[in-house]
Design a protein around this motif. Sequence first.
Motif, PDB file in Angstrom:
ATOM      1  N   GLN A 648       0.835  -1.205   0.000  1.00 42.88           N
ATOM      2  CA  GLN A 648       0.000   0.000   0.000  1.00 42.88           C
ATOM      3  C   GLN A 648       0.869   1.254   0.000  1.00 42.88           C
ATOM      4  O   GLN A 648       0.623   2.206  -0.753  1.00 42.88           O
ATOM      5  N   LYS A 651       2.468   1.788  -3.336  1.00 42.24           N
ATOM      6  CA  LYS A 651       1.506   2.303  -4.328  1.00 42.24           C
ATOM      7  C   LYS A 651       1.279   3.804  -4.146  1.00 42.24           C
ATOM      8  O   LYS A 651       1.211   4.561  -5.113  1.00 42.24           O
ATOM      9  N   ARG A 655       2.202   6.708  -6.711  1.00 44.82           N
ATOM     10  CA  ARG A 655       1.169   7.655  -7.152  1.00 44.82           C
ATOM     11  C   ARG A 655       1.669   9.091  -7.032  1.00 44.82           C
ATOM     12  O   ARG A 655       1.297   9.962  -7.820  1.00 44.82           O
ATOM     13  N   SER A 659       8.731   6.723  -7.125  1.00 44.10           N
ATOM     14  CA  SER A 659       8.969   5.288  -7.330  1.00 44.10           C
ATOM     15  C   SER A 659      10.258   4.790  -6.670  1.00 44.10           C
ATOM     16  O   SER A 659      10.258   3.720  -6.044  1.00 44.10           O
ATOM     17  N   GLU A 688       5.526  -6.254  -6.452  1.00 45.46           N
ATOM     18  CA  GLU A 688       5.244  -4.820  -6.342  1.00 45.46           C
ATOM     19  C   GLU A 688       6.506  -4.000  -6.518  1.00 45.46           C
ATOM     20  O   GLU A 688       6.490  -2.941  -7.144  1.00 45.46           O
ATOM     21  N   THR A 692       7.288  -1.024  -9.392  1.00 47.95           N
ATOM     22  CA  THR A 692       7.682   0.369  -9.134  1.00 47.95           C
ATOM     23  C   THR A 692       8.885   0.797  -9.963  1.00 47.95           C
ATOM     24  O   THR A 692       9.080   1.992 -10.215  1.00 47.95           O
TER      25      THR A 692
END
Length: 974
Positions: A648, A651, A655, A659, A688, A692
Amino acid sequence: MQRKTQKTPALLALSLSLFAVAAETRVHGQETPPAAPTAPAAPATLNRLFTEAENAFGAKDYTGAVAKIQELLTALGTSKEAPLELLYFNIGLGNLLAENPQEAEAGFRECLKRFPKGEYASRCYLGIGRACILQGGDDKKAEALEALKLAAQDPKYRSEAGFYLGKVYTDLGKHDEAMVVFKSLMGSDIRSPQQTTAAVEVIGLLADTGKIDDLIAYLDRLSNQAGVRDAIAWYANQVIVRGDELVTSGSYEAALAIYQSVPPRSQILEIQKTALEAQHKEVKLLETRANADKTKPLNQRSTASEFLNNLKPAVELAETALAAVEAKADLDAALLMRRGRCFYYLNRNEEALVCFRALRTKYASAADAQPAAYAEIVLLNKLKNIAEIKSLCDRYLLKYPEAENAEQVATLAGEVLVQSGNWDEVESFYRNLLAKFPNSEHRDRYTFFQAVALFQKADFNSSTPILTKFPEDFPNSPLVENSLYYLAMSSFLSNDSIKTTAAAKDYLSKFPDGRYAGDMRYRLAFIDFNNKEEDLNEKIIKDLTTFVESHPDDASVGSMLCLVGDTYKKMSEKSDKTDEVAKYEKLALEAYKKAVWTESPDDVVQYALDTATSLLQGKKDWSAIAELHGEFLQKRPDSPLSLLSAIQVAKMKAREGKSPEAADMLANALKSRIGDPSSERVEFLIDELVKTLVPKKKPADVDIDAVDAQLQEVLKKAIGENENATTNARLYYARAQLARLLRRPDKSELYLKGIATINAKDPAILSPALLSISGDILLKLGDLDAAEGMFKRLSDRYKEGMFADAGPVGLGYIALARKQPEEALKIFETALKDNPGMSRFKETTLGQVQALIEVGRIDEAQKIALQIAGDKMFRGESAGKAYLFIGQVYRLQAAKASGKEKEGLLKQAHGIYGRVYTAYKSSPEVCAEGAWQAYETLKELGDTALADETLKQLANDPKLKNTKRAQEALKLAK
């Protein structure tokens, strides 16, 4: 076997007793001979007195022997040929054996006074030391030390004198000096019976000091000593008894060392019989010599009689011990039991299990078989080995139905059943247990668990009457509280709010601060929450908040806070006032956040986290989401939910265009887990992390080598100094995922294939995710043994994990590859029956269809395949495979038909294969298989032209060029 108590001291040396006179005996240093008659006694008189003294020794009449020796000394006068030193020595020995230590000491000292450098000097010092020990007192022990030190200087008596010397040091509390002596004795050869006796005592003393390494070394050395082997049966008996004494005192490690040193019974018997055979021959030889000596003058006799009278008791003792070993048919089993108990008390549980299991299986008729079987059950219960306990309990009760602990074993079996969750069997088991032991003091437990089993089966109509009566039938049972709780829960789960409310209030009236008080209040609040006729929101919040404040550590606090949050959330949804909505959402968020930090089950914490995240997402408050999950990562790094929080956070960072920061955070979360193959969620975190790092460009425009290098750098920071085979495999998994995202399937397959093949012989280093992937790859490569190893480890080691389904499914496909369709079908059907919601439901169902086809049950296979084809859940590749099976069924049916029926079935098959070829281009292997089977079917129909055209299309289709069937088609087309 029992330890023989020795009332008299051990023989001091081979030639301690009178029994004969050495032919070469001379008088050393004699200044004043004893008083003697003016006329020497006749030789016949001397021989008679000597023989009488000898016989008295043999009859253990030591007082009489001493009197005869004194008479003989008087009769000898000043004879230069008489063995005076021997006679004086035996006065000391006789008194020692007669348990007259003061007279013995005086006798030995008199001998030394007359013959200070005589042949028996060392033995006299040994005798003085022993006599002083028996007299007791620190002064006498000090005298014993001085005498024993002198005796120990003679190599012949070093080991025996050393034993007594060490014992005196121990008695005086001089443990360091005692250990010096014992360690020196450990290098001595053990040859005589006296040395063997001393060696046994040294074992005991070493054990008492707690020097286990020294004890083990000494025991190991003794096993090959001549004296020990000659008396192996007696030696084994003595050390076993010593081990038992150590167990009684709680010295389990020392006892274990001793028990492990005892050879098997068959070996003891073989060694002892061989030794006795040699000793019997020696006895006969000595008897011949001793009989011949009786006719000779005193000064011409040999030492045969002396050696004979020392050897005979040793032989008798060995024969008695041998008979005891022969009578003890269960000796090996008894030793296994002893070793097992020692291992158990030392918490060496696996080794204890080996002993108990070997005893139970190899020595089923032994006296210790039953206690071993019970010990095995107890130990498995201690280890929480649920899988084995039940079968062992059943076997125990079947074999020993009248055992005193039968009910205890049965109760344990029931507890194991409860843990297993097999509620049908639990209910039946406890019902039978109650019938078998109607007067048991545990009837309340048997009744209660019947009700629990019915409750767990959701048979509330049957459980409720039992639970209702329970407090009345067993008012003093500690399970009354539990029964009231289950009664309330029965009504709650039956959606009967009225009965639930009554039962919950009844529980709270009797147990206001009970174990389930919080849960009962939560259930009452939940009923209020769902009350559609009355708004009880304020009441819910007040009741729950008050309880949480006064009981912050209650197990239900997390659930209560979540319900408070849900209540505020519901209030916000009903309100049409902006300020109220904001207020209630804020309060709801606070409640959920509080729930996150409670010591609640993971599902409660996850609900709180997810709901709080959802509220923040509604507000588009990405930084708050990152802050919440970042705090969770920091405070609960070892929680299984922390990886989800890491994702989370990543992410949210991505956003925000951060990254690299997200990648570092994910790598940080990996640090403590990346080297642990049992950490199941690591691969998700790696996925994940890889995402990224992938630039937002077209794959063709990305420098894959540069991104790959960046990925390796980030992961190597996470690995740090903890690099191992697991981290290496996960590094290549990450690189494979990167290559896949950047549309380089060749590199991705190469890396994954490398993980599978490199670790084919040691699957233990792979995580569940990598075991699953590697198993599939090895299966496709045809390395069935290696693939089986992967899937078996998944099934055995991770049967409760996220990838548990992959194990049995993989084993089913291996069975298919090995042409064992019956076995495969059994695996697939069991998996579907026991776990209908399994993650690999599609692969399992397709495996079931294939197995049904291969065992000839094609109608069943067709029915399931058609169901798959019509099920929206089976899309893409799995649906294409189902169609391939349908086509195969048509062809199999055609093989049994003829004429137009056969032609019709083949055309149906061709139509199916054509559909696969045209509709499933996204699954190249499936698509190519459809085209190939269409080609084969057309050949059966006799349509050569269309078959050739189909083959050509397959060979030239650019999307299928890398498939196995396309390459085969290309060869044929040429």
